[in-house]
Design a protein around this motif. Structure first.
Motif, PDB file in Angstrom:
ATOM      1  N   GLN A   8       0.956  -1.518  -0.070  1.00 55.30           N
ATOM      2  CA  GLN A   8      -0.387  -0.196  -0.049  1.00 55.30           C
ATOM      3  C   GLN A   8       0.303   1.107   0.177  1.00 55.30           C
ATOM      4  O   GLN A   8       0.133   2.432  -0.500  1.00 55.30           O
ATOM      5  CB  GLN A   8      -0.952   0.194   1.061  1.00 55.30           C
ATOM      6  CG  GLN A   8      -1.985  -1.207   1.083  1.00 55.30           C
ATOM      7  CD  GLN A   8      -2.810  -1.141   2.218  1.00 55.30           C
ATOM      8  OE1 GLN A   8      -2.558  -0.636   3.361  1.00 55.30           O
ATOM      9  NE2 GLN A   8      -4.154  -1.601   1.840  1.00 55.30           N
ATOM     10  N   HIS A   9       1.959   1.230   0.514  1.00 52.49           N
ATOM     11  CA  HIS A   9       2.832   2.366   0.333  1.00 52.49           C
ATOM     12  C   HIS A   9       3.296   2.556  -0.969  1.00 52.49           C
ATOM     13  O   HIS A   9       3.683   1.922  -1.783  1.00 52.49           O
ATOM     14  CB  HIS A   9       3.749   2.437   1.361  1.00 52.49           C
ATOM     15  CG  HIS A   9       5.018   3.312   1.880  1.00 52.49           C
ATOM     16  ND1 HIS A   9       5.485   3.955   1.015  1.00 52.49           N
ATOM     17  CD2 HIS A   9       5.796   4.009   3.258  1.00 52.49           C
ATOM     18  CE1 HIS A   9       6.060   4.613   1.487  1.00 52.49           C
ATOM     19  NE2 HIS A   9       6.038   4.782   3.085  1.00 52.49           N
ATOM     20  N   ASN A  10       2.996   3.823  -0.771  1.00 46.70           N
ATOM     21  CA  ASN A  10       3.492   4.734  -2.571  1.00 46.70           C
ATOM     22  C   ASN A  10       4.922   4.237  -3.035  1.00 46.70           C
ATOM     23  O   ASN A  10       4.910   4.498  -3.736  1.00 46.70           O
ATOM     24  CB  ASN A  10       2.981   6.114  -2.727  1.00 46.70           C
ATOM     25  CG  ASN A  10       4.429   6.726  -2.068  1.00 46.70           C
ATOM     26  OD1 ASN A  10       4.918   6.086  -0.631  1.00 46.70           O
ATOM     27  ND2 ASN A  10       4.735   7.916  -2.648  1.00 46.70           N
ATOM     28  N   TYR A  84      13.783   6.379   1.856  1.00 49.28           N
ATOM     29  CA  TYR A  84      12.787   7.143   1.446  1.00 49.28           C
ATOM     30  C   TYR A  84      11.808   7.316   3.036  1.00 49.28           C
ATOM     31  O   TYR A  84      11.385   6.335   3.458  1.00 49.28           O
ATOM     32  CB  TYR A  84      12.170   7.051   0.324  1.00 49.28           C
ATOM     33  CG  TYR A  84      11.125   8.012  -0.092  1.00 49.28           C
ATOM     34  CD1 TYR A  84      10.726   8.831  -1.215  1.00 49.28           C
ATOM     35  CD2 TYR A  84      10.160   6.729   0.333  1.00 49.28           C
ATOM     36  CE1 TYR A  84       9.911   9.440  -0.861  1.00 49.28           C
ATOM     37  CE2 TYR A  84       8.463   7.047  -0.041  1.00 49.28           C
ATOM     38  CZ  TYR A  84       8.283   8.384  -0.991  1.00 49.28           C
ATOM     39  OH  TYR A  84       7.803   9.449  -0.838  1.00 49.28           O
ATOM     40  N   ASP A  85      11.211   8.012   3.492  1.00 47.06           N
ATOM     41  CA  ASP A  85      10.363   8.026   3.893  1.00 47.06           C
ATOM     42  C   ASP A  85      10.346   6.826   5.202  1.00 47.06           C
ATOM     43  O   ASP A  85       9.384   6.491   6.120  1.00 47.06           O
ATOM     44  CB  ASP A  85       8.639   7.653   3.244  1.00 47.06           C
ATOM     45  CG  ASP A  85       7.610   8.466   4.495  1.00 47.06           C
ATOM     46  OD1 ASP A  85       7.705   9.014   5.343  1.00 47.06           O
ATOM     47  OD2 ASP A  85       6.247   7.725   4.101  1.00 47.06           O
ATOM     48  N   ASP A  86      11.763   7.222   5.784  1.00 48.79           N
ATOM     49  CA  ASP A  86      12.382   6.443   6.821  1.00 48.79           C
ATOM     50  C   ASP A  86      11.894   4.936   6.528  1.00 48.79           C
ATOM     51  O   ASP A  86      12.597   4.111   7.628  1.00 48.79           O
ATOM     52  CB  ASP A  86      11.218   6.465   8.147  1.00 48.79           C
ATOM     53  CG  ASP A  86      11.470   7.857   8.549  1.00 48.79           C
ATOM     54  OD1 ASP A  86      12.392   8.780   8.425  1.00 48.79           O
ATOM     55  OD2 ASP A  86      10.714   8.262   9.709  1.00 48.79           O
ATOM     56  N   ILE A  87      12.436   4.739   5.320  1.00 50.91           N
ATOM     57  CA  ILE A  87      12.111   3.188   5.168  1.00 50.91           C
ATOM     58  C   ILE A  87      13.746   2.836   3.942  1.00 50.91           C
ATOM     59  O   ILE A  87      14.217   3.556   3.246  1.00 50.91           O
ATOM     60  CB  ILE A  87      11.348   2.625   3.920  1.00 50.91           C
ATOM     61  CG1 ILE A  87       9.878   3.110   4.751  1.00 50.91           C
ATOM     62  CG2 ILE A  87      11.605   1.219   2.731  1.00 50.91           C
ATOM     63  CD1 ILE A  87       8.691   2.640   3.890  1.00 50.91           C
ATOM     64  N   GLU A  88      14.388   1.913   4.698  1.00 49.67           N
ATOM     65  CA  GLU A  88      15.632   1.600   3.611  1.00 49.67           C
ATOM     66  C   GLU A  88      15.775   1.184   3.154  1.00 49.67           C
ATOM     67  O   GLU A  88      14.585  -0.175   3.038  1.00 49.67           O
ATOM     68  CB  GLU A  88      17.061   1.128   4.752  1.00 49.67           C
ATOM     69  CG  GLU A  88      18.430   1.278   4.497  1.00 49.67           C
ATOM     70  CD  GLU A  88      19.082   0.592   5.375  1.00 49.67           C
ATOM     71  OE1 GLU A  88      19.414  -0.315   5.553  1.00 49.67           O
ATOM     72  OE2 GLU A  88      19.448   1.796   5.676  1.00 49.67           O
ATOM     73  N   ILE A  89      16.009   1.194   1.409  1.00 51.91           N
ATOM     74  CA  ILE A  89      14.812   0.258  -0.204  1.00 51.91           C
ATOM     75  C   ILE A  89      16.355  -0.196  -0.564  1.00 51.91           C
ATOM     76  O   ILE A  89      17.187   0.579  -0.696  1.00 51.91           O
ATOM     77  CB  ILE A  89      14.596   0.767  -0.563  1.00 51.91           C
ATOM     78  CG1 ILE A  89      13.268   1.272  -0.455  1.00 51.91           C
ATOM     79  CG2 ILE A  89      13.524  -0.272  -2.094  1.00 51.91           C
ATOM     80  CD1 ILE A  89      12.509   2.358  -0.823  1.00 51.91           C
TER      81      ILE A  89
END
Length: 474
Positions: A8-10, A84-89
């Motif tokens: 669901q996250h963009n 991005y947005d506190d997420i590490e990808i």
């Protein structure tokens, strides 16, 4: 289960769109998918596999994101990472791997998604979600990882003997996941770990410690340490712990098994603190018992000075495992060295002077020390268990009372060395140390209060005893 809910996250739509622009297929794989199925909360780490260049996909995603986050490229590993947005990808191209016997670093070639899933350590980490427009959110589960999640099983996608021999760190990871998730390692896999345990010696200590820390941070760390011991890995990693295993008997007298006792203490402390280094202290608090174990007909088994010996061993263990030799190591050393002090207090009548000394020696760590000692109560006798805990409550209350009255924690003498030098017109000398020690001991024993006037008068008295003359100008 509707796997689209996981996406669901963009960010996933942006990755999907970016991959389409590059004419690549892309997938979310590994821990993110596993934790979504287990409902372990929202992940902050996402692994993306591209059928093609993961680095190029990362750059395209960054281009399509607001603020264009910086892409970190790791060319050696063919990976890239952005936040991005506190997420590490992390992005990687799908690959297949082959190994040689002396290294866990594989020879890597470009591959298919199937190749990439084959190289994964466990079936539960080989789960992938399709990010393509046409199959967005479709689960790819070639090794029945969902079933293994339901059955609470750790299993390798391919032959476990080859999996663990190729990359022996996976043996530690299997045990770590079994501990964190409270899963079982299936028999063939567990046997393969036991068979390949010596291969752990090609893994760097830094990598091993990362896994040990995660085991220690689990809800019930004993699961992991029992498996490490059972498979033979612990002997290579921490022989100081395996040396505690077993019960000796002479003339009908035995002692408790200090290895299993240690694991009980670690589980106990895990219920009361998330402090990793306090958990390390619990794990190592008795390591000095193996080298200090003695038997005499008069008193039976003894472990005299095991706390002192253990605190020295902490340094050597930390150094060998390439762990930090800083304040964290010193904290563990201090906890091990002092681990019996509150126990002695709790068994005796708790005097103010004994509590003052405990607080003086433990300083800011007195609460941690009490938590460790309470975790050290592993008796199965209900009345003894209750009695010991009640005694510790008395000690804790006494600490609060003495602290409020005498302010001993992080003790600074009311009369400084400079004051003593000025009063007696002294240069740096042993007399200053003697006077400071006399004042400190008098305060700790409760002979004088922890106040300037009382300490000053004692300084004058001790100076006179030492034959010092008061400076008339002071």
């Amino acid at each position: 289960m509707n796997y689209k809910q996981a996406l669901q996250h963009n960010i996933f739509k942006i990755i999907s769109h970016s991959a389409k622009e590059l004419k690549l297929d892309s997938y979310v794989i590994g821990g993110f998918v596993r934790d979504f199925i287990l409902q372990r909360g929202s992940a902050k780490d996402i692994d993306i596999v591209a059928i093609g260049s993961g680095i190029e996909l990362a750059k395209q995603v960054a281009k399509n994101l607001p603020n264009h986050p910086k892409v970190q490229v790791f060319k050696t590993y063919g990976t890239a990472m952005l936040r991005y947005d506190d997420i590490e990808i992390e992005f990687v191209g799908a690959r297949k791997e082959s190994y040689n016997e002396d290294s866990r670093n594989p020879v890597v070639e470009n591959g298919t998604l199937e190749d990439d899933q084959n190289r994964r350590d466990f079936t539960i980490n080989a789960l992938a979600l399709d990010l393509s427009e046409s199959n967005f959110g479709e689960l790819l589960d070639p090794f029945h990882g969902v079933q293994d999640l339901q059955d609470k099983i750790i299993r390798t996608p391919l032959n476990p003997d080859i999996t663990y021999s190729d990359d022996p760190l996976r043996m530690m990871r299997a045990i770590r996941f079994a501990t964190q998730l409270n899963f079982e390692i299936e028999k063939e896999s567990l046997d393969a770990i036991s068979k390949n345990h010596e291969r752990i010696q090609i893994i760097t200590n830094e990598r091993i410690v990362v896994e040990l820390n995660k085991i220690l941070e689990a809800e019930k760390p004993s699961i992991g340490f029992l498996l490490l011991e059972q498979t033979g890995l612990l002997q290579h990693i921490m022989p100081e712990l395996t040396a505690l295993k077993g019960i000796d008997e002479i003339e009908g007298q035995t002692h408790k098994d200090n290895f299993y006792h240690t694991l009980e203490v670690v589980d106990n402390i895990a219920q009361h603190t998330n402090n990793l280094w306090l958990r390390w202290a619990a794990l190592l608090h008795d390591i000095g018992k193996a080298p200090t174990k003695r038997f005499s007909k008069k008193v039976g088994w003894t472990f005299h000075t095991h706390e002192f010996e253990g605190s020295k061993m902490v340094y050597h263990l930390f150094k060998r495992l390439k762990m930090p030799l800083n304040d964290k190591m010193k904290f563990v050393q201090k906890m091990v060295f002092m681990s019996s002090r509150p126990i002695v207090l709790a068994n005796d009548i708790v005097t103010d002077s004994a509590v003052r000394r405990l607080v003086f020696d433990a300083g800011d760590y007195v609460d941690d020390l009490m938590t460790l000692c309470e975790a050290d109560i592993t008796t199965k006798n209900p009345s003894k268990f209750k009695k010991y805990h009640n005694n510790f409550k008395i000690v804790r209350q006494k600490i609060i009372e003495v602290e409020a009255r005498d302010q001993i924690r992080n003790f600074q003498p009311p009369v400084s060395g400079e004051e003593i030098m000025k009063t007696f017109n002294l240069k740096p000398s042993k007399e200053i140390g003697i006077i400071k020690e006399t004042i400190k001991e008098a305060i700790l024993e409760g002979i004088i209060p922890n106040e300037f006037d009382a300490a000053y008068q004692l300084m004058l008295k001790e100076g006179e005893r030492l034959g010092l003359k008061v400076n008339s100008e002071s």
